[in-house]
Design a protein around this motif. Structure first.
Motif: not given
Length: 432
Positions: A159-160, A165-166, A196-198, A308-311
């Motif tokens: 995610t950007d 931050e927002k 993959t988690i940033t 991102n995956r909503k779980f």
């Protein structure tokens, strides 16, 4: 029955008021304990027994970071795609669409800025007392070992950073205790999580239970030890001829008729018809929530939700629970295997080593019903039509989180005391 005072004079013993609670989920059980502690004689009636519904299979997360109502305007552009995806995180079964429309109209109305701000404040008022209340109750019941307060994570994959931050600032401005982490810092907390988690948000003042089902049974055991009675039967109707008097008449499916001085409706997603019998047509809708309980035990020490995956992934004593998705389809439609199984690839993406040789079929599929109101607030407190009837339902995604605090507040009101939190925003007639 009489007692003798210090002067040898006989004094009448005060007879305990009888309270019947409908519902033996986490909300009804905690209420039963608090009412026993307040001096009532309590019985709990449930058609299937202790923790047979959503209280058995929830994500086990004491989610006090969830301070934002579900009616979020940012959902609007995403809804068409989400609703059309049969395995997406948010879905309405086609046959149920027309029936759900009135609820969604109210849901959209609660996206208005003023309504959303008001509802968020009402959520926070309950959240701020929730952890202390559940901790105290678990200690009283001798099951504090089932509670863990290691915080929780919300993780981001690619995610950007501006969006991360927002989101971070959004929580901070709402008063949530949170830290923003980069990918390396996330894996320092939880080494088994994917590369993959940033980024991650670390909510430091929340917790989870290692087994929500056993937590309910520990509460039920204490309730009985305090003199409470558990009855497996189904409430069919509430005797209207008694409601204006001192006793409530309860007609059960078995044919038995019970009498109570006071009645508490705490039957979750099944509360709507009882409220209607009492003169209130509440906009209660059933959210069908799924989990896939995998036997593999992870090394996670806290729940991990995916932005991102909503779980959400929760480490539990019997394995690893993958939970999430919202489906509107009513109380009667059967479990859809694919909606539980679709959680597995998400779990494998975040915990690749744990599930490297696993399949969705290894897990236990489960479906439960969340009782949800369009404003994301529960129904708490007295019935405006009947002075001896009370409510505690509609806890949506926060039944476990709010169980102990709402039990305390309702017990205070039923005892004639001023509740620690003003219940005006949660009253049943707010939809009139």
């Amino acid at each position: 029955m009489t007692l003798t005072d210090s002067k040898g004079c006989e004094q009448p013993q005060k007879v305990k008021e009888r309270v019947t609670v409908i519902g033996a989920g986490i909300v009804g059980l905690t209420a039963g304990i608090e009412l026993q502690r307040a001096g009532f004689q309590v019985e709990i009636i449930d058609k299937e027994g202790v923790a047979a519904g959503a209280s058995r299979g929830n994500a086990g997360h004491f989610a006090t970071e969830q301070v934002f109502p579900l009616a979020d305007p940012s959902l609007l552009p995403k809804l068409p795609g989400m609703l059309l995806d049969p395995l997406g995180p948010f879905r309405i079964q086609p046959r149920y669409f027309v029936k759900a429309v009135p609820w969604f109209i109210r849901f959209l109305f609660n996206m208005l800025r003023t309504k959303r701000a008001h509802n968020s404040q009402a959520i926070k008022r309950l959240n701020q007392h929730s952890i202390a209340a559940i901790s105290e109750l678990a200690t009283f019941c001798g099951c504090e070992d089932l509670l863990l307060f290691n915080g929780s994570l919300l993780v981001f994959e690619g995610t950007d950073v501006a969006e991360v931050e927002k989101t971070f600032q959004h929580y901070r401005e709402a008063g949530v205790k949170v830290r923003m982490l980069n990918g390396k810092e996330v894996r320092e907390l939880e080494p088994s999580l994917s590369d993959t988690i940033t980024h991650g948000l670390y909510f430091t003042h929340v917790g989870h239970t290692s087994d929500p089902y056993q937590l309910c049974h520990a509460f039920a055991k204490k309730f009985v030890a305090l003199g409470g009675k558990l009855i497996t039967d189904e409430l069919q109707s509430i005797g209207s001829d008694q409601l204006q008097h001192k006793a409530v008449s309860l007609h059960l499916v078995s044919g038995e008729v019970l009498k109570a001085d006071k009645l508490l409706i705490a039957s979750g997603a099944w509360s709507k018809p009882f409220a209607k019998q009492l003169g209130h047509n509440v906009p209660l809708e059933c959210e069908r929530g799924y989990h896939l309980m995998m036997p593999q035990k992870s090394s996670l020490s806290r729940p991990v939700a995916s932005y991102n995956r909503k779980f959400i992934i929760t480490p539990m004593s019997e394995g690893t629970r993958l939970a999430g998705t919202v489906e509107f389809g009513g109380l009667k439609a059967p479990l859809i295997d694919a909606r539980a199984d679709c959680l597995f690839p998400h779990g494998k993406a975040l915990l690749p080593e744990l599930f490297s040789d696993a399949n969705a079929s290894d897990g236990e599929r489960w479906l439960g019903f969340r009782p949800s109101m369009p404003d994301s607030l529960p129904v708490l407190g007295g019935c405006s039509n009947h002075t001896n009837v009370f409510f505690s339902f509609g806890h949506q995604h926060l039944g476990l989180t709010w169980s102990a605090i709402t039990a305390k507040l309702v017990a205070q009101q039923m005892s004639g005391k001023q509740p620690d939190v003003d219940l005006a925003d949660y009253r049943i007639d707010r939809f009139n």
